[in-house]
Design a protein around this motif. Structure first.
Motif, PDB file in Angstrom:
ATOM      1  N   LEU A   6      40.581  17.391  21.204  1.00  0.00           N
ATOM      2  CA  LEU A   6      39.146  17.664  21.121  1.00  0.00           C
ATOM      3  C   LEU A   6      38.356  16.402  20.824  1.00  0.00           C
ATOM      4  N   ASP A   7      38.851  15.587  19.876  1.00  0.00           N
ATOM      5  CA  ASP A   7      38.090  14.415  19.444  1.00  0.00           C
ATOM      6  C   ASP A   7      38.464  13.138  20.186  1.00  0.00           C
ATOM      7  N   ASP A   8      39.226  13.236  21.263  1.00  0.00           N
ATOM      8  CA  ASP A   8      39.560  12.019  22.020  1.00  0.00           C
ATOM      9  C   ASP A   8      38.318  11.324  22.576  1.00  0.00           C
ATOM     10  N   PHE A   9      37.245  12.088  22.803  1.00  0.00           N
ATOM     11  CA  PHE A   9      36.032  11.469  23.344  1.00  0.00           C
ATOM     12  C   PHE A   9      35.447  10.431  22.384  1.00  0.00           C
ATOM     13  N   THR A  10      35.813  10.508  21.105  1.00  0.00           N
ATOM     14  CA  THR A  10      35.300   9.527  20.148  1.00  0.00           C
ATOM     15  C   THR A  10      35.963   8.163  20.331  1.00  0.00           C
ATOM     16  N   LYS A  11      36.993   8.094  21.169  1.00  0.00           N
ATOM     17  CA  LYS A  11      37.668   6.819  21.441  1.00  0.00           C
ATOM     18  C   LYS A  11      37.264   6.229  22.796  1.00  0.00           C
ATOM     19  N   TYR A  12      36.474   6.982  23.561  1.00  0.00           N
ATOM     20  CA  TYR A  12      36.060   6.491  24.873  1.00  0.00           C
ATOM     21  C   TYR A  12      35.083   5.330  24.725  1.00  0.00           C
ATOM     22  N   LYS A  13      35.022   4.484  25.755  1.00  0.00           N
ATOM     23  CA  LYS A  13      34.048   3.396  25.832  1.00  0.00           C
ATOM     24  C   LYS A  13      33.005   3.767  26.893  1.00  0.00           C
ATOM     25  N   PHE A  14      31.743   3.433  26.621  1.00  0.00           N
ATOM     26  CA  PHE A  14      30.637   3.757  27.517  1.00  0.00           C
ATOM     27  C   PHE A  14      29.919   2.459  27.902  1.00  0.00           C
ATOM     28  N   LEU A  15      29.596   2.303  29.182  1.00  0.00           N
ATOM     29  CA  LEU A  15      28.999   1.063  29.677  1.00  0.00           C
ATOM     30  C   LEU A  15      27.567   1.304  30.141  1.00  0.00           C
ATOM     31  N   SER A  16      26.718   0.302  29.948  1.00  0.00           N
ATOM     32  CA  SER A  16      25.324   0.424  30.404  1.00  0.00           C
ATOM     33  C   SER A  16      24.706  -0.960  30.574  1.00  0.00           C
ATOM     34  N   GLY A  17      23.491  -0.975  31.162  1.00  0.00           N
ATOM     35  CA  GLY A  17      22.655  -2.177  31.197  1.00  0.00           C
ATOM     36  C   GLY A  17      23.192  -3.343  31.997  1.00  0.00           C
ATOM     37  N   LEU A  18      23.914  -3.094  33.064  1.00  0.00           N
ATOM     38  CA  LEU A  18      24.569  -4.153  33.838  1.00  0.00           C
ATOM     39  C   LEU A  18      23.550  -5.118  34.460  1.00  0.00           C
ATOM     40  N   LYS A  19      23.791  -6.452  34.280  1.00  0.00           N
ATOM     41  CA  LYS A  19      22.902  -7.466  34.859  1.00  0.00           C
ATOM     42  C   LYS A  19      23.697  -8.701  35.279  1.00  0.00           C
ATOM     43  N   TYR A  20      23.348  -9.265  36.447  1.00  0.00           N
ATOM     44  CA  TYR A  20      23.885 -10.554  36.875  1.00  0.00           C
ATOM     45  C   TYR A  20      23.167 -11.685  36.157  1.00  0.00           C
ATOM     46  N   SER A  21      23.897 -12.772  35.870  1.00  0.00           N
ATOM     47  CA  SER A  21      23.244 -14.010  35.451  1.00  0.00           C
ATOM     48  C   SER A  21      22.522 -14.591  36.667  1.00  0.00           C
ATOM     49  N   PRO A  22      21.480 -15.419  36.461  1.00  0.00           N
ATOM     50  CA  PRO A  22      20.737 -15.972  37.604  1.00  0.00           C
ATOM     51  C   PRO A  22      21.600 -16.708  38.618  1.00  0.00           C
TER      52      PRO A  22
END
Length: 665
Positions: A6-22
């Protein structure tokens, strides 16, 4: 292989805000993870080096949610790291502090602060920034006050927290709390002079802004209102050096969702809402150099221009639409998956991803694309896209697929009416034994204009690990198949209910190991409405869990952030025009017929579907002697199942599972 817990979701990693360097040599993104002990999320910036094919953790403050590239090797990000700054913020000061960190090494250093609660910032040059920040018309202004005057004003603000004055609608907003007379305002900020110059007025809410290539102009989407917000927006062009702003709205009743510069023209996305109301699919337009506006998306291109594939394994914000060179890149939801596309000024559309699943966010620079995606039963990872082929760049969540028992969704279709096919899926229990009978859970998505797909869904996979068959579908009202299929105006509880019941029949016919006497039903938001509707119209389910639901369209109209325009739009009426119609389509009307033991899950700060909806339905069931239970979560909102505090998310899923175990096992 181990069972999913049930609590395995507390170990997941979540990604956001992806950006390339110039220089395109690096990718930066935010990685979020849970700290259950402290009951919060930790967010830090990571860097992926393309040449080395390696990623590293750049910050460790645990609260870095967003950033921007100042140059190829320098990032700028907001943070509260100093104790004095934290204290000022806690006392009620508007404050955003910015730190600079080099990708070549070294610690992050505070470089400047802005006495505003900044929501977005872009760099114009070394000394000047354009930004949006929350502005409160009723809040005392602290600029120019000495320390004694400031302390006095802050004390007054603290005393005023015992009162809430309301004089407009909407007066609160889900996830934000009371928003009366608050607007997202556009400013120019000069660091050297510490000068803040407002661009928009006190009653204009800025929804987005984009700069042209030489940073001389900004295109702005905004909504100005006093007393009542209308479901429409305006387009503005701001010339930065001249400090002049011009309204360039092409139509008075229009909702803009995106606008940017495409070379020397303006490209925007939006809808007139003429045929299918506020849920109508957007079109793509061009304003040429002469100021003429024309639609460039093909007439038969009938998909929503966003990702609506449901999942409970995301956190943070992502880009799903961006201009690069001569193209607008955007996502679409098509049937059960979302894809990256691009369109040029002539209206030629190319689909760039072909794999099924979900594109949660992307960035593109000089035609090079990377994205955050859900593929098969993998959780979020970073991918590079090249010539329609995808290369996985990270392995943050690979352990879930490698170590845990998972159930693969089995697709099933049926014809609900002549020419109309409904698709759904069945998850068999892990360690499936064809000689056993299993209880089943029908899970209904929210929206209603969203979709289920074949991506990983934690709660469903957990139930499959607990010995349940889980089945779910995309009935009429869902996204991904055009406006006509998604249209539920004046139809809530009719064709959608019929589709879901027929789907249940088809599942039971084809999966005979499901015990039809041990069926449960659950869903959230629209899915909560449908759960409430179902238990008032059939007794085939032996247990129900209604989450963040709607039970009464009349009370929904007057109590929620979107109620007064959503109800009028979707139900085609107001309480004064036809209260009998709203009551007829309200699940509460049929509560006296309910026999199904029902659990209600709701959040005290859910202003999208206020807790009065659950309280009314719960009270009605208790009044009529039906076994029922209401679990209210303090400090949570409509997003409890997706971004609620870790311990609250654990308790929510435990409440639902225990309820089904009690009545179905």
């Amino acid at each position: 292989m181990e069972n999913l817990r049930l609590d395995d979701f507390t170990k997941y990693k979540f990604l956001s805000g992806l950006k390339y360097s110039p220089d395109k040599a690096k990718l930066a993104f935010v990685l979020h993870e849970m700290n259950v002990d402290e009951n919060k999320y930790l967010s830090n910036i990571y860097i992926y080096h393309k040449e080395k094919d390696k990623y590293l953790k750049l910050t460790s403050g645990d609260s870095e949610n967003n950033f921007l590239f100042k140059d190829d090797n320098t990032l700028l990000f907001p943070a509260l790291r100093d104790k004095k700054d934290k204290s000022r913020k806690e006392k009620g000061e508007d404050l955003t502090c910015y730190y600079e960190i080099s990708l070549l090494g070294g610690e992050a250093n505070k470089v400047f602060e802005i006495p505003l609660n900044v929501t977005k910032i872009e760099m114009l040059d070394e000394d000047n920034f354009i930004l949006t920040a929350l502005y409160d018309y009723n809040k005392p202004k602290l600029e120019g006050l000495n320390e004694d005057e400031k302390e006095k004003a802050l004390k007054q603000m603290a005393e005023e927290k015992d009162y809430q004055i309301i004089d407009e609608i909407p007066f609160w907003f889900n996830g934000q709390g009371f928003t009366n007379k608050q607007r997202n305002r556009l400013y120019i900020y000069n660091i050297k002079e510490n000068l803040i110059t407002p661009i928009t007025d006190e009653f204009t809410n800025v929804e987005s802004f984009k700069l042209d290539q030489d940073k001389s102009k900004a295109i702005i989407i905004a909504n100005s209102f006093i007393d009542k917000m209308y479901v429409k927006s305006d387009l503005y062009l701001y010339h930065i050096k001249e400090k002049s702003i011009k309204k360039i709205t092409h139509d008075n009743h229009f909702s803009y969702s995106y606008a940017d510069f495409l070379e020397d023209e303006i490209i925007f996305v939006g809808t007139h809402m003429e045929n299918y109301g506020i849920n109508e699919n957007n079109h793509i337009y061009i304003i040429d150099k002469k100021g003429n506006t024309k639609v460039i998306s093909p007439k038969d291109f009938d998909y929503s221009l966003w990702n609506s594939v449901g999942a409970d394994i995301r956190y943070g914000n992502n880009t799903t639409m961006k201009v690069d060179k001569k193209y607008l890149y955007f996502t679409t939801t098509e049937y059960n998956s979302s894809y990256i596309n691009r369109i040029d000024r002539t209206g030629n559309i190319e689909k760039l991803t072909i794999e099924k699943g979900s594109v949660d966010g992307f960035d593109v620079l000089d035609g090079e694309i990377s994205f955050i995606g859900l593929r098969e039963l993998k959780l979020q990872e970073l991918y590079k896209l090249e010539n329609y082929k995808e290369k996985q760049l990270t392995q943050f969540n690979q352990w879930v697929v490698n170590e845990k028992k998972l159930s693969t969704p089995e697709r099933i279709t049926f014809e609900t009416e002549k020419g109309i096919t409904i698709e759904g899926w069945v998850l068999k229990p892990v360690n499936f034994n064809e000689n056993k009978k299993y209880p089943g859970i029908l899970d209904i998505h929210g929206g209603p204009k969203t979709v289920y797909g074949e991506v990983f869904f934690h709660e469903m996979q957990y139930w499959a690990n607990e010995g349940y068959v889980v089945f779910f579908c995309n009935p009429r009202g869902s996204d991904g198949r055009g406006d006509e299929f998604a249209d539920l105006i004046d139809k809530y509880g009719t064709i959608d209910y019929e589709d879901i019941m027929k789907f249940t029949d088809v599942v039971l016919e084809n999966y005979t190991f499901i015990d039809e006497d041990r069926l449960g039903v659950t869903g959230g938001s629209y899915g909560g409405f449908m759960t409430n509707w179902i238990i008032g119209h059939t007794n085939r389910f032996k247990a129900a869990a209604s989450q963040r639901s709607i039970s009464n369209w009349v009370s929904k109209f007057g109590t929620t952030d979107i109620g007064y325009f959503f109800v009028e739009d979707q139900q085609g009426s107001t309480p004064w025009e036809d209260v009998d119609k709203l009551w007829f389509y309200s699940p509460l009307k049929y509560a006296h017929k309910v026999m199904t033991p029902t659990l209600f899950i709701h959040s005290e700060e859910d202003y999208r579907c206020w807790m009065a909806e659950a309280i009314q339905m719960f009270t009605a069931l208790k009044f009529h002697g039906v076994e029922s239970r209401l679990c209210l979560f303090k400090g949570e909102n409509h997003e409890l199942s997706r971004s609620g505090k870790p311990k609250h998310r654990i308790r929510r899923l435990k409440e639902i599972t225990d309820w089904f175990d009690r009545y179905l096992k």
